[in-house]
Design a protein around this motif. Structure first.
Motif, PDB file in Angstrom:
ATOM      1  N   LYS A 254      22.182  40.269  17.828  1.00  0.00           N
ATOM      2  CA  LYS A 254      23.069  39.189  18.234  1.00  0.00           C
ATOM      3  C   LYS A 254      24.394  39.394  17.511  1.00  0.00           C
ATOM      4  O   LYS A 254      24.406  39.622  16.291  1.00  0.00           O
ATOM      5  CB  LYS A 254      22.472  37.828  17.858  1.00  0.00           C
ATOM      6  N   PRO A 255      25.514  39.365  18.240  1.00  0.00           N
ATOM      7  CA  PRO A 255      26.819  39.561  17.580  1.00  0.00           C
ATOM      8  C   PRO A 255      27.023  38.568  16.446  1.00  0.00           C
ATOM      9  O   PRO A 255      26.771  37.371  16.587  1.00  0.00           O
ATOM     10  CB  PRO A 255      27.817  39.337  18.717  1.00  0.00           C
ATOM     11  N   GLY A 256      27.455  39.098  15.295  1.00  0.00           N
ATOM     12  CA  GLY A 256      27.702  38.251  14.137  1.00  0.00           C
ATOM     13  C   GLY A 256      26.476  37.979  13.286  1.00  0.00           C
ATOM     14  O   GLY A 256      26.586  37.324  12.243  1.00  0.00           O
ATOM     15  N   GLU A 257      25.300  38.474  13.717  1.00  0.00           N
ATOM     16  CA  GLU A 257      24.070  38.248  12.967  1.00  0.00           C
ATOM     17  C   GLU A 257      23.484  39.586  12.513  1.00  0.00           C
ATOM     18  O   GLU A 257      23.718  40.623  13.133  1.00  0.00           O
ATOM     19  CB  GLU A 257      23.032  37.517  13.836  1.00  0.00           C
ATOM     20  N   ARG A 258      22.718  39.548  11.434  1.00  0.00           N
ATOM     21  CA  ARG A 258      22.047  40.744  10.960  1.00  0.00           C
ATOM     22  C   ARG A 258      20.926  41.110  11.928  1.00  0.00           C
ATOM     23  O   ARG A 258      20.136  40.237  12.308  1.00  0.00           O
ATOM     24  CB  ARG A 258      21.463  40.506   9.569  1.00  0.00           C
TER      25      ARG A 258
ATOM     26  N   GLY B 103      23.369  54.436  23.393  1.00  0.00           N
ATOM     27  CA  GLY B 103      24.630  54.386  24.119  1.00  0.00           C
ATOM     28  C   GLY B 103      24.965  53.010  24.649  1.00  0.00           C
ATOM     29  O   GLY B 103      26.025  52.812  25.251  1.00  0.00           O
ATOM     30  N   LEU B 104      24.078  52.030  24.435  1.00  0.00           N
ATOM     31  CA  LEU B 104      24.334  50.655  24.870  1.00  0.00           C
ATOM     32  C   LEU B 104      25.065  49.897  23.772  1.00  0.00           C
ATOM     33  O   LEU B 104      24.914  50.206  22.583  1.00  0.00           O
ATOM     34  CB  LEU B 104      23.018  49.939  25.207  1.00  0.00           C
ATOM     35  N   THR B 105      25.840  48.935  24.147  1.00  0.00           N
ATOM     36  CA  THR B 105      26.575  48.110  23.192  1.00  0.00           C
ATOM     37  C   THR B 105      26.348  46.646  23.491  1.00  0.00           C
ATOM     38  O   THR B 105      26.102  46.257  24.635  1.00  0.00           O
ATOM     39  CB  THR B 105      28.080  48.408  23.229  1.00  0.00           C
ATOM     40  N   ILE B 106      26.409  45.832  22.454  1.00  0.00           N
ATOM     41  CA  ILE B 106      26.296  44.374  22.587  1.00  0.00           C
ATOM     42  C   ILE B 106      27.620  43.789  22.096  1.00  0.00           C
ATOM     43  O   ILE B 106      27.961  43.886  20.925  1.00  0.00           O
ATOM     44  CB  ILE B 106      25.117  43.835  21.769  1.00  0.00           C
ATOM     45  N   THR B 107      28.343  43.200  23.026  1.00  0.00           N
ATOM     46  CA  THR B 107      29.670  42.676  22.691  1.00  0.00           C
ATOM     47  C   THR B 107      29.611  41.172  22.510  1.00  0.00           C
ATOM     48  O   THR B 107      28.817  40.475  23.169  1.00  0.00           O
ATOM     49  CB  THR B 107      30.672  43.008  23.815  1.00  0.00           C
ATOM     50  N   PRO B 108      30.414  40.639  21.614  1.00  0.00           N
ATOM     51  CA  PRO B 108      30.430  39.185  21.397  1.00  0.00           C
ATOM     52  C   PRO B 108      31.012  38.464  22.610  1.00  0.00           C
ATOM     53  O   PRO B 108      31.765  39.062  23.388  1.00  0.00           O
ATOM     54  CB  PRO B 108      31.309  39.011  20.166  1.00  0.00           C
ATOM     55  N   PRO B 109      30.672  37.214  22.814  1.00  0.00           N
ATOM     56  CA  PRO B 109      31.199  36.468  23.958  1.00  0.00           C
ATOM     57  C   PRO B 109      32.710  36.300  23.853  1.00  0.00           C
ATOM     58  O   PRO B 109      33.275  36.172  22.773  1.00  0.00           O
ATOM     59  CB  PRO B 109      30.478  35.122  23.875  1.00  0.00           C
ATOM     60  N   THR B 110      33.380  36.318  25.011  1.00  0.00           N
ATOM     61  CA  THR B 110      34.821  36.122  25.055  1.00  0.00           C
ATOM     62  C   THR B 110      35.139  34.648  24.920  1.00  0.00           C
ATOM     63  O   THR B 110      34.620  33.809  25.661  1.00  0.00           O
ATOM     64  CB  THR B 110      35.386  36.648  26.378  1.00  0.00           C
ATOM     65  N   PRO B 111      35.983  34.267  23.928  1.00  0.00           N
ATOM     66  CA  PRO B 111      36.301  32.837  23.758  1.00  0.00           C
ATOM     67  C   PRO B 111      37.058  32.301  24.955  1.00  0.00           C
ATOM     68  O   PRO B 111      37.899  32.969  25.529  1.00  0.00           O
ATOM     69  CB  PRO B 111      37.158  32.817  22.481  1.00  0.00           C
TER      70      PRO B 111
END
Length: 357
Positions: A215-219, A348-356
Motif C-alpha cells: 500500500k503506498p505510504g505503508e511498510r 515489473g509492476l508498480t503500485i502508484t499512490p492515488p491522485t489527489p
C-alpha cells in the motif's frame, strides 16, 4: 588465419611486396614478357598478369599498397536488423536447442549480411551493444503474450481500485517444501563434487500460502500460513478454499483495512464458496492474474529467496528441523521490507499512490 581475424602482413612485409610490384611496373614499361618477369622476380605468372591489368587501369598508383586490411564491421542499422533476427530465436534459424552461442550469431551475420567476423569479433560486437551471457527465463508454450498484456491492465485496474478504496493490494501464491533441500552452488575441490546427505525415506512436506501486501505510504508486509501434510491415507495434501478464506480474513485483520486480493487461476481460488464469500463482503475484492504468468507474482520472489537462502543445501534431520528453517527464513524476510519491495520490482509492476482530487 584470415586477415579479418587479426592475421595478414606486417608493415615490413607489405613494403617489400609493394617494392616487388613497382619493379614489375618498371619492366612493364620496358615491354618485357610475363614469363621473363615471373622468373626474374620469383613470382607466379598469374600474379604478374594481375599486376599488369592493374597497371594498365590505374598506372603505377594501382600497384601501391592500400595499407593494412580492415576488419569488417556492422553499421548501427545492420545491428538493429541483427537484433531483430536474434529476437526471433534460434529455432527460426534452424537450431533446435534454444540458446544463442557466438558461433551461431556468427553464422547469422554471415547469412544475413555476407560479412565474415571471427568469434572474438562477434563477442566484442555484442558486448559493445549491451549484450551479455545470461540464463534465460522460462515461459510456458501455452502462454498468450497478448492476453498477458491485457491482463496486466487488469492488475493495474486492481491497483486503481485499491487506491480508490484506500485498500491494500495483497498478492497470493503457494509452494511446497520437502525434506530434500534445493541445491545451490558451493565450493569444492576440483574433481570431487560436494555431497549433501538428506533423509531418503522421509516424504514429509509442508505447503505454505503467502501474501505480499502493498500500500503506498505503508511498510510492505508478508503474511503466510503453513499446512503440514499428515502421513495418513486420504488426508488432504493441499489448501482448501476455506484455508484461503481464513488467510484473507487474517490479512484483513492484521492490515486493518479493505483488501484487493490478486492471485492465479488455481481451481481452489475459483471455488464457488470463495466467490460467494468475496461477493458477500465488501472489504474483499478479487482479481485474477494471467494464466501461465508466474513472473507477474511477487510471491515467486519470496520462494526464490528461501530456496537460495536458508533452504539451500540444508541437511534436514527431521520435519521439525524443516519447519524451523522455513519459519526462520520467512521471518527474516518479514523483518526486511526492502526484500518484499524488491520482489514487486522484479515483476515489473508498480503500485502508484492515488491522485489527489
Amino acid at each position: 588465419m584470415r586477415y579479418a581475424q587479426g592475421g595478414g602482413l606486417t608493415a615490413e612485409r607489405r613494403a617489400f611486396r609493394e617494392q616487388v610490384r613497382l619493379e614489375a611496373a618498371a619492366r612493364f614499361t620496358r615491354g618485357e614478357k610475363t614469363a621473363a618477369i615471373s622468373k626474374e622476380l620469383r613470382v607466379s605468372e598469374r600474379s604478374v598478369e594481375r599486376w599488369r591489368r592493374a597497371w594498365r587501369e590505374g598506372g603505377i598508383e594501382g600497384l601501391r599498397s592500400a595499407g593494412p586490411a580492415k576488419a569488417p564491421k556492422l553499421s548501427a542499422q545492420q545491428f538493429t536488423v541483427l537484433e531483430e533476427e536474434l529476437g526471433r530465436g534460434p529455432a527460426a534459424h534452424g537450431w533446435e536447442a534454444q540458446r544463442w552461442t557466438l558461433a551461431r550469431v556468427q553464422t547469422v551475420i554471415d547469412r544475413r549480411f555476407r560479412i565474415s567476423l571471427s568469434v572474438a569479433g562477434v563477442w566484442r560486437l555484442l558486448q559493445r551493444h549491451g549484450w551479455s551471457w545470461q540464463s534465460p527465463a522460462r515461459r510456458a508454450l501455452e502462454r498468450d503474450e497478448g492476453a498477458v498484456e491485457v491482463e496486466k491492465g487488469g492488475v493495474a485496474a486492481g491497483g486503481s481500485t485499491a487506491a480508490a478504496l484506500g485498500a491494500w493490494i495483497v498478492v497470493e501464491d503457494e509452494a511446497g517444501f520437502a525434506m530434500t533441500p534445493p541445491r545451490a552452488r558451493t565450493w569444492g575441490r576440483r574433481g570431487h563434487a560436494p555431497v549433501v546427505r538428506v533423509r531418503g525415506r522421509s516424504r514429509r512436506r509442508i505447503s505454505v500460502a503467502a501474501l505480499c501486501c502493498y500500500k503506498p505510504g505503508e511498510r510492505p508486509r508478508l503474511i503466510y500460513r503453513p499446512r503440514f501434510h499428515l502421513p495418513f491415507k486420504g488426508a488432504r495434501k493441499s489448501f482448501a478454499w476455506t484455508d484461503y478464506r481464513d488467510l484473507a480474513v487474517r490479512a484483513h485483520l492484521q492490515l486493518g483495512g479493505p483488501v484487493v486480493l490478486v492471485w492465479d487461476n488455481l481451481n481452489t481460488h475459483l471455488a464457488a464458496g470463495m466467490k460467494q464469500y468475496a461477493a458477500d463482503h465488501d472489504w474483499l475484492t478479487v482479481f485474477q492474474l494471467p494464466s501461465y504468468a508466474p513472473d507477474l507474482n511477487p510471491v515467486e520472489g519470496i520462494w526464490s529467496l528461501l530456496r537460495r537462502g536458508p533452504m539451500a543445501n540444508a541437511a534436514f534431520t527431521d520435519p521439525d528441523h524443516l519447519t524451523q528453517t522455513l519459519r526462520h527464513g520467512l521471518r527474516h524476510i518479514q523483518l526486511r521490507p526492502g526484500l518484499i519491495n524488491g520482489c514487486l520490482a522484479g515483476t515489473g509492476l508498480t503500485i502508484t499512490p492515488p491522485t489527489p482530487t
